[in-house]
Motif scaffolding. Structure first.
Motif, PDB file in Angstrom:
ATOM      1  N   ALA A  88      35.911  29.079  43.655  1.00 29.84           N
ATOM      2  CA  ALA A  88      36.891  28.509  42.741  1.00 29.84           C
ATOM      3  C   ALA A  88      36.200  27.782  41.590  1.00 29.84           C
ATOM      4  CB  ALA A  88      37.818  27.556  43.494  1.00 29.84           C
ATOM      5  N   THR A  89      35.117  27.059  41.886  1.00 32.69           N
ATOM      6  CA  THR A  89      34.382  26.332  40.846  1.00 32.69           C
ATOM      7  C   THR A  89      33.789  27.297  39.826  1.00 32.69           C
ATOM      8  OG1 THR A  89      33.839  24.575  42.410  1.00 32.69           O
ATOM      9  CG2 THR A  89      32.507  24.705  40.402  1.00 32.69           C
ATOM     10  N   ILE A  90      33.191  28.379  40.302  1.00 24.48           N
ATOM     11  CA  ILE A  90      32.616  29.390  39.401  1.00 24.48           C
ATOM     12  C   ILE A  90      33.695  29.953  38.488  1.00 24.48           C
ATOM     13  CG2 ILE A  90      31.683  31.743  39.340  1.00 24.48           C
ATOM     14  CD1 ILE A  90      29.523  29.790  39.873  1.00 24.48           C
ATOM     15  N   ALA A  91      34.840  30.305  39.061  1.00 26.12           N
ATOM     16  CA  ALA A  91      35.915  30.907  38.275  1.00 26.12           C
ATOM     17  C   ALA A  91      36.449  29.930  37.232  1.00 26.12           C
ATOM     18  CB  ALA A  91      37.035  31.375  39.197  1.00 26.12           C
ATOM     19  N   ILE A  92      36.761  28.715  37.645  1.00 32.01           N
ATOM     20  CA  ILE A  92      37.356  27.741  36.724  1.00 32.01           C
ATOM     21  C   ILE A  92      36.401  27.389  35.596  1.00 32.01           C
ATOM     22  CG2 ILE A  92      38.191  25.355  36.545  1.00 32.01           C
ATOM     23  CD1 ILE A  92      39.259  25.704  39.428  1.00 32.01           C
ATOM     24  N   SER A  93      35.119  27.261  35.898  1.00 28.70           N
ATOM     25  CA  SER A  93      34.133  26.864  34.880  1.00 28.70           C
ATOM     26  C   SER A  93      33.916  27.929  33.817  1.00 28.70           C
ATOM     27  CB  SER A  93      32.799  26.524  35.550  1.00 28.70           C
ATOM     28  OG  SER A  93      32.255  27.668  36.199  1.00 28.70           O
ATOM     29  N   THR A  94      34.356  29.149  34.065  1.00 28.81           N
ATOM     30  CA  THR A  94      34.189  30.235  33.083  1.00 28.81           C
ATOM     31  C   THR A  94      35.510  30.681  32.472  1.00 28.81           C
ATOM     32  OG1 THR A  94      34.376  31.958  34.782  1.00 28.81           O
ATOM     33  CG2 THR A  94      32.156  31.093  34.335  1.00 28.81           C
ATOM     34  N   GLY A  95      36.596  30.019  32.854  1.00 25.35           N
ATOM     35  CA  GLY A  95      37.903  30.430  32.348  1.00 25.35           C
ATOM     36  C   GLY A  95      38.529  31.541  33.143  1.00 25.35           C
ATOM     37  N   GLY A  96      37.972  31.824  34.319  1.00 26.36           N
ATOM     38  CA  GLY A  96      38.507  32.863  35.177  1.00 26.36           C
ATOM     39  C   GLY A  96      39.417  32.305  36.250  1.00 26.36           C
ATOM     40  N   LEU A  97      39.770  33.120  37.221  1.00 26.65           N
ATOM     41  CA  LEU A  97      40.645  32.731  38.314  1.00 26.65           C
ATOM     42  C   LEU A  97      39.997  33.082  39.647  1.00 26.65           C
ATOM     43  CD1 LEU A  97      44.116  33.976  36.968  1.00 26.65           C
ATOM     44  CD2 LEU A  97      43.252  31.627  36.981  1.00 26.65           C
ATOM     45  N   TYR A  98      40.348  32.292  40.668  1.00 21.25           N
ATOM     46  CA  TYR A  98      39.906  32.602  42.020  1.00 21.25           C
ATOM     47  C   TYR A  98      41.077  33.181  42.794  1.00 21.25           C
ATOM     48  CZ  TYR A  98      38.868  31.998  46.948  1.00 21.25           C
ATOM     49  OH  TYR A  98      38.704  32.211  48.300  1.00 21.25           O
ATOM     50  N   PHE A  99      40.818  34.287  43.508  1.00 18.31           N
ATOM     51  CA  PHE A  99      41.850  34.951  44.285  1.00 18.31           C
ATOM     52  C   PHE A  99      41.409  35.017  45.752  1.00 18.31           C
ATOM     53  CE2 PHE A  99      41.958  36.725  40.014  1.00 18.31           C
ATOM     54  CZ  PHE A  99      43.295  36.616  39.671  1.00 18.31           C
ATOM     55  N   ARG A 100      42.387  34.978  46.614  1.00 18.70           N
ATOM     56  CA  ARG A 100      42.112  35.090  48.052  1.00 18.70           C
ATOM     57  C   ARG A 100      42.790  36.339  48.580  1.00 18.70           C
ATOM     58  NH1 ARG A 100      40.200  35.600  52.324  1.00 18.70           N
ATOM     59  NH2 ARG A 100      40.129  34.108  54.066  1.00 18.70           N
ATOM     60  N   ALA A 101      42.005  37.254  49.147  1.00 19.87           N
ATOM     61  CA  ALA A 101      42.527  38.525  49.660  1.00 19.87           C
ATOM     62  C   ALA A 101      42.375  38.551  51.173  1.00 19.87           C
ATOM     63  CB  ALA A 101      41.786  39.692  49.024  1.00 19.87           C
ATOM     64  N   ARG A 102      43.456  38.215  51.875  1.00 20.29           N
ATOM     65  CA  ARG A 102      43.429  38.225  53.343  1.00 20.29           C
ATOM     66  C   ARG A 102      43.851  39.571  53.919  1.00 20.29           C
ATOM     67  NH1 ARG A 102      45.421  33.651  51.283  1.00 20.29           N
ATOM     68  NH2 ARG A 102      44.467  31.649  51.882  1.00 20.29           N
ATOM     69  N   THR A 103      44.567  40.332  53.111  1.00 16.73           N
ATOM     70  CA  THR A 103      45.056  41.654  53.538  1.00 16.73           C
ATOM     71  C   THR A 103      44.837  42.650  52.409  1.00 16.73           C
ATOM     72  OG1 THR A 103      47.288  41.298  52.687  1.00 16.73           O
ATOM     73  CG2 THR A 103      46.842  40.572  54.956  1.00 16.73           C
ATOM     74  N   THR A 104      44.981  43.920  52.728  1.00 18.00           N
ATOM     75  CA  THR A 104      44.843  44.948  51.685  1.00 18.00           C
ATOM     76  C   THR A 104      45.973  44.835  50.669  1.00 18.00           C
ATOM     77  OG1 THR A 104      46.024  46.532  53.106  1.00 18.00           O
ATOM     78  CG2 THR A 104      43.611  46.561  53.190  1.00 18.00           C
ATOM     79  N   GLU A 105      47.151  44.409  51.128  1.00 14.85           N
ATOM     80  CA  GLU A 105      48.265  44.229  50.189  1.00 14.85           C
ATOM     81  C   GLU A 105      47.943  43.144  49.173  1.00 14.85           C
ATOM     82  OE1 GLU A 105      48.591  44.367  53.443  1.00 14.85           O
ATOM     83  OE2 GLU A 105      49.718  46.241  53.754  1.00 14.85           O
ATOM     84  N   GLU A 106      47.341  42.052  49.642  1.00 13.98           N
ATOM     85  CA  GLU A 106      46.947  40.976  48.726  1.00 13.98           C
ATOM     86  C   GLU A 106      45.873  41.447  47.754  1.00 13.98           C
ATOM     87  OE1 GLU A 106      47.896  36.938  51.324  1.00 13.98           O
ATOM     88  OE2 GLU A 106      45.825  37.553  50.992  1.00 13.98           O
ATOM     89  N   MET A 107      44.968  42.302  48.233  1.00 15.48           N
ATOM     90  CA  MET A 107      43.942  42.849  47.338  1.00 15.48           C
ATOM     91  C   MET A 107      44.572  43.674  46.229  1.00 15.48           C
ATOM     92  SD  MET A 107      40.653  43.988  49.615  1.00 15.48           S
ATOM     93  CE  MET A 107      39.817  44.533  48.143  1.00 15.48           C
ATOM     94  N   GLU A 108      45.535  44.509  46.590  1.00 16.78           N
ATOM     95  CA  GLU A 108      46.213  45.327  45.589  1.00 16.78           C
ATOM     96  C   GLU A 108      46.946  44.448  44.576  1.00 16.78           C
ATOM     97  OE1 GLU A 108      48.613  47.745  48.092  1.00 16.78           O
ATOM     98  OE2 GLU A 108      47.093  49.333  48.279  1.00 16.78           O
ATOM     99  N   ASP A 109      47.590  43.380  45.078  1.00 13.28           N
ATOM    100  CA  ASP A 109      48.286  42.457  44.170  1.00 13.28           C
ATOM    101  C   ASP A 109      47.303  41.772  43.227  1.00 13.28           C
ATOM    102  OD1 ASP A 109      50.698  43.100  45.322  1.00 13.28           O
ATOM    103  OD2 ASP A 109      50.703  41.383  46.716  1.00 13.28           O
ATOM    104  N   ILE A 110      46.143  41.428  43.743  1.00  9.50           N
ATOM    105  CA  ILE A 110      45.127  40.753  42.912  1.00  9.50           C
ATOM    106  C   ILE A 110      44.713  41.639  41.752  1.00  9.50           C
ATOM    107  CG2 ILE A 110      42.707  40.010  42.893  1.00  9.50           C
ATOM    108  CD1 ILE A 110      43.235  38.942  45.772  1.00  9.50           C
ATOM    109  N   TYR A 111      44.456  42.891  42.022  1.00  8.42           N
ATOM    110  CA  TYR A 111      44.017  43.788  40.949  1.00  8.42           C
ATOM    111  C   TYR A 111      45.136  44.057  39.948  1.00  8.42           C
ATOM    112  CZ  TYR A 111      39.622  44.558  43.359  1.00  8.42           C
ATOM    113  OH  TYR A 111      38.393  44.366  43.934  1.00  8.42           O
ATOM    114  N   ARG A 112      46.388  44.022  40.419  1.00  9.62           N
ATOM    115  CA  ARG A 112      47.498  44.147  39.478  1.00  9.62           C
ATOM    116  C   ARG A 112      47.582  42.915  38.567  1.00  9.62           C
ATOM    117  NH1 ARG A 112      50.201  47.273  43.591  1.00  9.62           N
ATOM    118  NH2 ARG A 112      50.862  45.391  44.697  1.00  9.62           N
ATOM    119  N   VAL A 113      47.332  41.732  39.147  1.00  9.65           N
ATOM    120  CA  VAL A 113      47.320  40.511  38.334  1.00  9.65           C
ATOM    121  C   VAL A 113      46.191  40.566  37.312  1.00  9.65           C
ATOM    122  CG1 VAL A 113      46.954  38.009  38.381  1.00  9.65           C
ATOM    123  CG2 VAL A 113      48.424  39.093  40.095  1.00  9.65           C
TER     124      VAL A 113
END
Length: 337
Positions: A256-281
């Protein structure tokens, strides 16, 4: 693909016939004496007809080759993407031993974290038509597996083929961050994005967490981090089934620190469905900049018909030269051509 640049040039093919038709014929001398030997005359006329056909064969082929050269034959290569303003994305894929944990469910069956990353990441790459994408793999060390390219089909295929053990067993996450940033500092791209996919924490490598955060804060590279792995997994032990957290080693605070410090976002993928949602975001927050432009390399082949025409001219010149020499020396040879 083979094509002619100027197909209209083939309209010139009948030009010699038009010139011959429009030019007044040359007056021929009439025979002073008519001989009634019609059989021999017919044979001679047939021989003359064959000779005329042979006489016109080479000039016809020469003219055909010249017209083909005027039409500019060329070979057109495969389309190459050109988009100087395209976003460049470097994907850093964790290939440490823990990516073999089978705590993900995909299409109703249990698969490993890496298998989930393979299929979903490949789909994401193929959707990014117009971007340029590269791939870094890391475990004990970090390596540029695929340099940034617009050939997304190849990148997606190689992402699917990446295997555990290719770069070791541990997690040099700091080295992967440093390599991603260093790769972009050597390029002039304006839109620079890193997708960092991992299931663990820094436990090896030359770059520690503090150094990685310092690098991330001081370079104009946006880093989105994705932590992959289930929070809960049932395993069979000696005293029955028990529940464990297979992602206990995941350092979410660091990601999360790496992402925030560069203007990015941190995502948590616990399932394949969450992974698919992350890439859509990610598709939404990092939209493709614009329509991709292509050009097709063209290689001229006009020299081939020109060379053929030259060889035919030399053949014609040599043929008549030999014939002239034979006629001059027919008495010595005892044969009249």
């Amino acid at each position: 693909m083979f094509e002619f640049a100027f197909l209209w040039a083939f309209l010139l093919l009948p030009l010699p016939l038009l010139v011959r038709w429009l030019t007044p014929p040359v007056a021929q001398a009439r025979a002073a004496l008519w001989l009634p030997q019609t059989r021999f005359l017919r044979i001679r006329q047939q021989a003359e007809a064959r000779k005329i056909r042979c006489y016109w064969l080479l000039p016809t082929l020469i003219w055909l080759a010249i017209v083909a050269a005027i039409a500019q034959p060329r070979w057109v290569g495969e389309p190459i993407a050109l988009n100087p303003e395209a976003r460049e994305i470097m994907i850093a894929l964790d290939l440490s031993g823990s990516m073999e944990v089978d705590d993900m469910i995909y299409n109703g069956r249990r698969i490993t974290r890496l298998e989930a990353a393979h299929s979903i990441l490949a789909d994401f790459i193929r959707r990014r038509q117009g971007d340029r994408i590269g791939l870094i793999v890391y475990a004990d060390s970090a390596y540029v597996y695929v340099p940034i390219t617009s050939d997304l089909t190849t990148v997606a295929q190689l992402a699917e083929e990446a295997r555990i053990g290719l770069a070791g067993q541990r997690t040099a996450l700091g080295d992967a961050i440093a390599l991603s940033i260093r790769y972009f500092t050597e390029r002039e791209s304006k839109e620079r994005v890193v997708l960092m996919l991992t299931d663990g924490m820094i436990n090896t490598g030359k770059i520690n967490a503090e150094q990685a955060i310092h690098l991330a804060r001081n370079h104009d590279v946006k880093i989105h981090t994705i932590g992959i792995g289930s929070d809960e997994m049932r395993i069979q032990g000696l005293f029955g089934e028990r529940v464990i957290n297979p992602s206990a080693d995941l350092d979410e605070s660091f990601l999360a620190t790496i992402a925030i410090s560069t203007g990015g976002l941190y995502f948590r993928a616990r399932t394949t469905e969450e992974m698919e949602d992350i890439y859509r975001v990610i598709d939404e927050i990092e939209p493709i900049i614009g329509a991709e432009h292509f050009f097709r390399p063209r290689t001229s082949l006009a020299h081939i018909p020109l060379l053929i025409a030259l060889l035919l001219v030399l053949l014609k010149t040599g043929f008549y030269g030999i014939r002239y020499w034979l006629n001059r020396n027919q008495t010595k040879l005892g044969t009249k051509l």
